[in-house]
Design a protein around this motif. Structure first.
Motif, mmCIF file in Angstrom:
data_model
loop_
_atom_site.group_PDB
_atom_site.id
_atom_site.type_symbol
_atom_site.label_atom_id
_atom_site.label_comp_id
_atom_site.label_asym_id
_atom_site.label_seq_id
_atom_site.Cartn_x
_atom_site.Cartn_y
_atom_site.Cartn_z
ATOM 1 N N GLU A 163 42.478 -8.385 -42.980
ATOM 2 C CA GLU A 163 42.792 -7.002 -42.640
ATOM 3 C C GLU A 163 42.074 -6.649 -41.336
ATOM 4 O OE1 GLU A 163 44.964 -5.327 -44.143
ATOM 5 O OE2 GLU A 163 45.058 -5.984 -46.242
ATOM 6 N N ASP A 166 41.898 -1.351 -37.592
ATOM 7 C CA ASP A 166 42.874 -0.339 -37.171
ATOM 8 C C ASP A 166 44.123 -0.321 -38.045
ATOM 9 O OD1 ASP A 166 44.212 -2.629 -36.411
ATOM 10 O OD2 ASP A 166 44.317 -2.142 -34.282
ATOM 11 N N GLY A 167 44.160 -1.161 -39.090
ATOM 12 C CA GLY A 167 45.279 -1.133 -40.029
ATOM 13 C C GLY A 167 46.422 -2.061 -39.699
ATOM 14 N N THR A 168 46.268 -2.926 -38.709
ATOM 15 C CA THR A 168 47.373 -3.808 -38.306
ATOM 16 C C THR A 168 47.261 -5.211 -38.900
ATOM 17 O OG1 THR A 168 46.202 -4.502 -36.290
ATOM 18 C CG2 THR A 168 47.641 -2.557 -36.124
ATOM 19 N N GLY A 173 47.628 -4.074 -44.846
ATOM 20 C CA GLY A 173 47.508 -3.112 -43.760
ATOM 21 C C GLY A 173 46.460 -2.040 -44.006
ATOM 22 N N LEU A 174 45.365 -2.389 -44.673
ATOM 23 C CA LEU A 174 44.279 -1.434 -44.895
ATOM 24 C C LEU A 174 43.548 -1.178 -43.583
ATOM 25 C CD1 LEU A 174 42.695 -2.734 -48.246
ATOM 26 C CD2 LEU A 174 44.551 -1.085 -47.930
ATOM 27 N N SER A 175 42.847 -0.044 -43.519
ATOM 28 C CA SER A 175 42.124 0.284 -42.296
ATOM 29 C C SER A 175 40.758 0.870 -42.625
ATOM 30 C CB SER A 175 42.917 1.286 -41.448
ATOM 31 O OG SER A 175 43.069 2.516 -42.144
ATOM 32 N N ASP A 178 38.480 1.569 -45.987
ATOM 33 C CA ASP A 178 39.321 1.168 -47.123
ATOM 34 C C ASP A 178 39.263 -0.345 -47.318
ATOM 35 O OD1 ASP A 178 40.085 3.739 -47.702
ATOM 36 O OD2 ASP A 178 41.938 3.649 -46.523
#
Length: 252
Positions: A163, A166-168, A173-175, A178
């Motif tokens: 992961e 920045d969520g990418t 897709g956690l950011s 999280d």
């Protein structure tokens, strides 16, 4: 004035016996705990051997990434930079659990895992599944124990270490926070080692080039706090990278 001390003596003897019994129980508990911890570490190493047998490159990677993760966790414990407290045993726990971050690669076909070139789009999608395969392997065993165990931390690292802050990243897709802290630590250690190691499709980067890349990706790929820690203790990383590049001993 005569005072009967019989009850006092009896109570004192009883207390002394109780204290002696308690010390004996404490010694037995400590011994049992040490045996359990050794058994857990041995189980981790045995599982990690599976990845090493499939891919010697993965095996050489394991001792270094575990050491990098422990160094980062140790410094984070000293600094306590988050809104939660990092416990005193966390660095030791993450060192052992980190051995299994790539265990899911045992489920990746040899044609992809051992390909001496860059992967195409279809192969890359298959390779990315190793994080979910690893979580499945470890989580199922963890569930069998019926409570959180030494496999709980390992399963989280296996699932989430790709992961991105920045969520990418993948698989979910956690950011930010999280992403479990253990996985955020693993991400920095994993990428540093990958960059500074030879691969069939690339030559090893220098230590300083790898550190510059991680600095450039702070807040995007990496937790900025952990990226800053690596920069601050980078000489320790360089020492490990230099000393253990060829002859890993963790799994022997």
């Amino acid at each position: 004035i005569l005072i009967d001390l019989t009850n006092y003596v009896e109570i004192t003897e009883s207390l002394e016996k109780a204290l002696s019994d308690q010390r004996t129980l404490n010694d037995k508990f400590k011994s049992t705990t040490e045996v359990l911890q050794k058994t857990q570490a041995t189980a981790m190493k045995s599982l990690a051997k599976l990845a090493e047998f499939r891919d010697k490159e993965t095996g050489n990677h394991l001792p270094r990434i575990c050491t990098y993760m422990k160094m980062l966790a140790t410094e984070l414990h000293a600094r306590q930079p988050y809104h939660f407290t990092i416990g005193p045993n966390y660095a030791d726990d993450i060192y052992v659990s980190g051995m299994l971050h790539d265990i899911g690669k045992v489920a990746i076909p040899d044609t992809i895992l051992l390909k001496p070139a860059s992967l195409d789009a279809r192969e890359w999608e298959m390779m990315k599944k190793h994080s979910q395969f690893g979580w499945s392997i470890l989580h199922e065993a963890d569930q069998e124990l019926g409570e959180q165990s030494f496999l709980t931390l390992a399963s989280r690292i296996a699932l989430y270490h790709h992961e991105r802050y920045d969520g990418t990243g993948y698989p979910h897709g956690l950011s930010g926070e999280d992403i479990p802290l253990s996985a955020r630590i693993a991400a920095v250690a994993d990428v540093y080692d990958a960059l500074t190691s030879d691969r069939p499709y690339k030559s090893a980067w220098s230590h300083h080039a790898a550190v510059r890349e991680i600095d450039a990706e702070r807040g995007r790929h990496f937790d900025p706090v952990i990226a800053d820690v690596l920069i601050d203790i980078q000489e320790k990383f360089l020492a490990v990278q230099t000393d253990s590049a060829d002859e890993p001993e963790l799994l022997n």
